[in-house]
Design a protein around this motif. Structure first.
Motif, PDB file in Angstrom:
ATOM      1  N   TYR A  45      -3.001  -8.269   1.368  1.00 45.99           N
ATOM      2  CA  TYR A  45      -3.299  -9.695   3.035  1.00 45.99           C
ATOM      3  C   TYR A  45      -3.591  -8.974   4.023  1.00 45.99           C
ATOM      4  CZ  TYR A  45      -2.459 -12.534  -1.209  1.00 45.99           C
ATOM      5  OH  TYR A  45      -2.342 -13.133  -2.831  1.00 45.99           O
ATOM      6  N   ASP A  46      -2.827  -7.989   4.661  1.00 44.78           N
ATOM      7  CA  ASP A  46      -3.358  -7.010   5.806  1.00 44.78           C
ATOM      8  C   ASP A  46      -4.236  -5.908   5.818  1.00 44.78           C
ATOM      9  OD1 ASP A  46      -0.364  -8.599   6.450  1.00 44.78           O
ATOM     10  OD2 ASP A  46       0.813  -7.189   5.783  1.00 44.78           O
ATOM     11  N   LEU A  47      -4.308  -6.160   5.019  1.00 50.03           N
ATOM     12  CA  LEU A  47      -5.641  -5.068   4.819  1.00 50.03           C
ATOM     13  C   LEU A  47      -7.414  -5.489   5.334  1.00 50.03           C
ATOM     14  CD1 LEU A  47      -5.821  -3.904   0.844  1.00 50.03           C
ATOM     15  CD2 LEU A  47      -5.642  -2.513   2.845  1.00 50.03           C
ATOM     16  N   VAL A  48      -6.933  -7.239   6.375  1.00 53.14           N
ATOM     17  CA  VAL A  48      -8.393  -7.330   6.007  1.00 53.14           C
ATOM     18  C   VAL A  48      -8.602  -6.799   8.163  1.00 53.14           C
ATOM     19  CG1 VAL A  48      -9.038  -8.682   5.070  1.00 53.14           C
ATOM     20  CG2 VAL A  48      -6.808  -9.665   6.679  1.00 53.14           C
ATOM     21  N   ASN A  49      -6.826  -6.400   8.583  1.00 56.39           N
ATOM     22  CA  ASN A  49      -7.015  -6.431   9.852  1.00 56.39           C
ATOM     23  C   ASN A  49      -6.601  -4.571  10.023  1.00 56.39           C
ATOM     24  OD1 ASN A  49      -6.179  -8.712  11.081  1.00 56.39           O
ATOM     25  ND2 ASN A  49      -3.554  -8.831   9.694  1.00 56.39           N
ATOM     26  N   TYR A  50      -6.766  -3.462   8.758  1.00 53.89           N
ATOM     27  CA  TYR A  50      -7.098  -2.116   9.005  1.00 53.89           C
ATOM     28  C   TYR A  50      -8.388  -1.700   8.849  1.00 53.89           C
ATOM     29  CZ  TYR A  50      -1.954  -1.968   8.661  1.00 53.89           C
ATOM     30  OH  TYR A  50      -1.007  -2.117   8.711  1.00 53.89           O
ATOM     31  N   ASN A  51      -9.082  -0.812   8.934  1.00 53.03           N
ATOM     32  CA  ASN A  51     -10.107   0.496   8.580  1.00 53.03           C
ATOM     33  C   ASN A  51      -9.763   0.409   7.251  1.00 53.03           C
ATOM     34  OD1 ASN A  51     -12.286   1.372  10.033  1.00 53.03           O
ATOM     35  ND2 ASN A  51     -11.622   3.312   9.123  1.00 53.03           N
ATOM     36  N   ARG A 101      -0.141  15.109   1.129  1.00 57.03           N
ATOM     37  CA  ARG A 101      -1.943  14.917   2.152  1.00 57.03           C
ATOM     38  C   ARG A 101      -1.649  13.445   2.916  1.00 57.03           C
ATOM     39  NH1 ARG A 101      -2.574  19.902  -0.606  1.00 57.03           N
ATOM     40  NH2 ARG A 101      -3.641  18.403  -2.074  1.00 57.03           N
ATOM     41  N   LEU A 102      -1.069  12.598   1.984  1.00 59.32           N
ATOM     42  CA  LEU A 102      -1.755  11.259   2.153  1.00 59.32           C
ATOM     43  C   LEU A 102      -0.451  10.645   0.667  1.00 59.32           C
ATOM     44  CD1 LEU A 102      -5.088  11.248  -0.487  1.00 59.32           C
ATOM     45  CD2 LEU A 102      -4.709  10.033   2.198  1.00 59.32           C
ATOM     46  N   VAL A 103      -0.349   9.395   1.516  1.00 59.91           N
ATOM     47  CA  VAL A 103       0.643   8.794   0.874  1.00 59.91           C
ATOM     48  C   VAL A 103       0.609   7.007   0.450  1.00 59.91           C
ATOM     49  CG1 VAL A 103       2.596   9.568   2.513  1.00 59.91           C
ATOM     50  CG2 VAL A 103       1.170   7.050   2.908  1.00 59.91           C
ATOM     51  N   TRP A 135     -12.103  11.326   3.993  1.00 59.19           N
ATOM     52  CA  TRP A 135     -11.988  10.562   5.147  1.00 59.19           C
ATOM     53  C   TRP A 135     -10.839  10.540   5.447  1.00 59.19           C
ATOM     54  CZ3 TRP A 135     -16.924   7.276   4.377  1.00 59.19           C
ATOM     55  CH2 TRP A 135     -17.946   8.347   5.108  1.00 59.19           C
ATOM     56  N   ALA A 136      -9.746  10.466   4.098  1.00 63.68           N
ATOM     57  CA  ALA A 136      -8.770   9.491   3.642  1.00 63.68           C
ATOM     58  C   ALA A 136      -7.267  10.001   4.675  1.00 63.68           C
ATOM     59  CB  ALA A 136      -8.482   9.050   2.708  1.00 63.68           C
ATOM     60  N   ILE A 137      -7.690  11.268   3.682  1.00 64.99           N
ATOM     61  CA  ILE A 137      -6.835  12.525   3.965  1.00 64.99           C
ATOM     62  C   ILE A 137      -6.616  12.880   5.577  1.00 64.99           C
ATOM     63  CG2 ILE A 137      -6.282  15.537   4.548  1.00 64.99           C
ATOM     64  CD1 ILE A 137      -7.331  14.731   1.078  1.00 64.99           C
ATOM     65  N   SER A 138      -8.018  13.033   6.418  1.00 66.96           N
ATOM     66  CA  SER A 138      -8.265  12.924   8.251  1.00 66.96           C
ATOM     67  C   SER A 138      -8.119  12.299   8.588  1.00 66.96           C
ATOM     68  CB  SER A 138      -9.909  13.230   8.767  1.00 66.96           C
ATOM     69  OG  SER A 138     -11.028  12.002   8.502  1.00 66.96           O
ATOM     70  N   ASP A 156      -0.338  10.561   9.398  1.00 63.33           N
ATOM     71  CA  ASP A 156      -1.183  10.461  10.227  1.00 63.33           C
ATOM     72  C   ASP A 156      -1.470   8.892  10.793  1.00 63.33           C
ATOM     73  OD1 ASP A 156      -1.428  10.860  13.157  1.00 63.33           O
ATOM     74  OD2 ASP A 156      -3.674  11.289  12.313  1.00 63.33           O
ATOM     75  N   PHE A 157      -2.210   8.142   9.858  1.00 62.53           N
ATOM     76  CA  PHE A 157      -2.756   7.347  10.627  1.00 62.53           C
ATOM     77  C   PHE A 157      -2.048   6.344  10.022  1.00 62.53           C
ATOM     78  CE2 PHE A 157      -4.696   2.934   8.750  1.00 62.53           C
ATOM     79  CZ  PHE A 157      -5.756   2.886   9.409  1.00 62.53           C
ATOM     80  N   ILE A 158      -0.857   6.351   8.883  1.00 64.27           N
ATOM     81  CA  ILE A 158      -0.081   5.225   9.083  1.00 64.27           C
ATOM     82  C   ILE A 158       1.217   5.164  10.193  1.00 64.27           C
ATOM     83  CG2 ILE A 158       2.392   4.758   7.689  1.00 64.27           C
ATOM     84  CD1 ILE A 158      -0.279   4.111   6.183  1.00 64.27           C
ATOM     85  N   ALA A 159       1.330   6.470  10.919  1.00 68.78           N
ATOM     86  CA  ALA A 159       1.887   6.686  12.410  1.00 68.78           C
ATOM     87  C   ALA A 159       1.257   5.962  13.285  1.00 68.78           C
ATOM     88  CB  ALA A 159       3.054   8.178  12.813  1.00 68.78           C
ATOM     89  N   ARG A 160       0.063   6.121  12.842  1.00 69.56           N
ATOM     90  CA  ARG A 160      -0.600   5.705  13.936  1.00 69.56           C
ATOM     91  C   ARG A 160      -0.561   4.207  14.479  1.00 69.56           C
ATOM     92  NH1 ARG A 160      -5.831   6.590  14.489  1.00 69.56           N
ATOM     93  NH2 ARG A 160      -5.504   8.001  12.348  1.00 69.56           N
ATOM     94  N   ALA A 161      -1.147   4.159  12.957  1.00 72.44           N
ATOM     95  CA  ALA A 161      -1.409   1.795  12.528  1.00 72.44           C
ATOM     96  C   ALA A 161      -0.593   1.626  11.452  1.00 72.44           C
ATOM     97  CB  ALA A 161      -3.175   1.794  11.570  1.00 72.44           C
ATOM     98  N   GLY A 162       0.692   1.704  11.527  1.00 72.32           N
ATOM     99  CA  GLY A 162       0.958   0.844  10.701  1.00 72.32           C
ATOM    100  C   GLY A 162       0.494   0.904   9.581  1.00 72.32           C
ATOM    101  N   GLN A 163       2.274   0.675   8.791  1.00 69.80           N
ATOM    102  CA  GLN A 163       1.726   0.265   7.089  1.00 69.80           C
ATOM    103  C   GLN A 163       1.203  -1.094   6.564  1.00 69.80           C
ATOM    104  OE1 GLN A 163       3.398   1.652   2.936  1.00 69.80           O
ATOM    105  NE2 GLN A 163       4.029   2.861   4.913  1.00 69.80           N
ATOM    106  N   PRO A 164       0.141  -1.558   6.596  1.00 69.71           N
ATOM    107  CA  PRO A 164       0.854  -2.640   5.803  1.00 69.71           C
ATOM    108  C   PRO A 164       1.372  -3.022   4.462  1.00 69.71           C
ATOM    109  CG  PRO A 164      -1.362  -1.560   4.927  1.00 69.71           C
ATOM    110  CD  PRO A 164      -0.339  -1.162   5.819  1.00 69.71           C
ATOM    111  N   ALA A 165       1.961  -4.596   5.137  1.00 71.71           N
ATOM    112  CA  ALA A 165       2.665  -5.086   4.311  1.00 71.71           C
ATOM    113  C   ALA A 165       3.004  -5.244   2.356  1.00 71.71           C
ATOM    114  CB  ALA A 165       3.888  -5.712   5.223  1.00 71.71           C
ATOM    115  N   THR A 166       1.585  -6.265   2.350  1.00 68.77           N
ATOM    116  CA  THR A 166       0.933  -6.136   1.314  1.00 68.77           C
ATOM    117  C   THR A 166      -0.383  -6.011   1.707  1.00 68.77           C
ATOM    118  OG1 THR A 166       0.672  -8.574   2.191  1.00 68.77           O
ATOM    119  CG2 THR A 166       2.830  -8.565   1.513  1.00 68.77           C
TER     120      THR A 166
END
Length: 302
Positions: free
Chosen positions: A185-191, A258-260, A235-238, A173-183
């Protein structure tokens, strides 16, 4: 020092019972001179002559007769205590106090122990769940099951899952909403959902891409952090964000969907799982059965 004193008492008792210093020495597989020295130490300790010795015979003094009676009772208790302790150590049963991290303990170890107790009903487990790293030298625990090599090199650490690593994960669900980081380094843009050790937030996440020969240390941030690893997993699962978790802890969540895993081409830091005891003598048959069982279970998740 205490055990040496009991050995001396055993020599005195055996000498009195056999009526001969040389016979007592042979029965205990020591030299007559060693037996004589032991008797001298006992007499010096009680400040009394216990045995009158000649070249051909010996006899107990009045003090020796009294002392012998107490010594026989003390040796009987010591033998009973030794045999009782050995029987506990030799049999794969008894109570085992196990300290383990909250996530691994709740979601993997607890159901595994239920399974183990169906085949070994003599096992009694006291499970202590805490992300506080237990000191097996000072705390009232028999073993600790922890990620990472213990900082105290005097402790005995037996590997359960030496190749385990941390991985990035999030809910579908989170990936569907926020998109998946490519590397990473992109984590700085994610919660990002962080684990805390004491008051320190584990917000520096380490990664390695062997194919690209790239190594990254990313400082992440997010709106949720906890000193309970299982809370971070929940939290991750939710769908609250991306977590950096031990793969062992979330293998069942990955299998159930439940997680990917995120950025799977990047390796997270090594997180080996160890069974830790204070002394090698604590690797009793009970602990060895548990160790082999857990090694088998961990291998099945890899």
């Amino acid at each position: 020092m205490i055990m040496k004193a009991f050995k001396d008492i055993e020599i005195f008792t055996r000498t009195a019972e056999l009526g001969s210093l040389s016979k007592a020495a042979r029965s205990l597989d020591i030299t007559p001179s060693a037996a004589s020295a032991a008797l001298k130490r006992v007499e010096e300790d009680v400040d009394a002559l216990l045995i009158v010795r000649s070249t051909r015979s010996l006899r107990l003094t009045q003090e020796g007769t009294l002392y012998l009676r107490y010594c026989q009772q003390a040796l009987k208790l010591m033998i009973e205590a030794r045999d009782a302790t050995r029987s506990i150590h030799a049999a794969p049963g008894g109570t085992l106090r196990v300290s383990v991290s909250s996530d691994f303990g709740r979601n993997l170890l607890a159901p595994w122990l239920d399974e183990l107790q169906t085949t070994h009903p003599e096992f009694q487990i006291r499970l202590i769940l805490s992300d506080h790293v237990s000191n097996v030298m000072k705390e009232e625990v028999d073993i600790a099951i922890r990620y990472g090599v213990p900082p105290d090199s005097t402790q005995i650490a037996v590997p359960l899952a030496p190749d385990n690593r941390r991985i990035l994960c999030a809910s579908p669900d989170f990936i569907a909403r926020a998109g998946q980081p490519a590397t990473p380094y992109d984590l700085v843009n994610y919660n990002c959902l962080c684990f805390m050790v004491g008051e320190r937030v584990h917000d520096q996440w380490h990664f390695l891409n062997r194919q690209k020969q790239d190594e990254a240390m990313i400082t992440v941030s997010g709106n949720c952090s906890s000193n309970d690893g299982d809370m971070v997993r929940r939290w991750a699962i939710s769908g609250k964000g991306i977590a950096y978790k031990s793969k062992l802890d979330i293998t069942e969540d990955l299998r159930a969907g439940r997680l990917v895993q995120v950025c799977s081409e990047w390796q997270g830091e090594v997180a080996p799982l160890y069974l830790v005891v204070a002394d090698r003598r604590q690797l009793s048959p009970l602990v060895r059965v548990l160790k082999e069982f857990l090694q088998h279970k961990c291998a099945g998740l890899s």
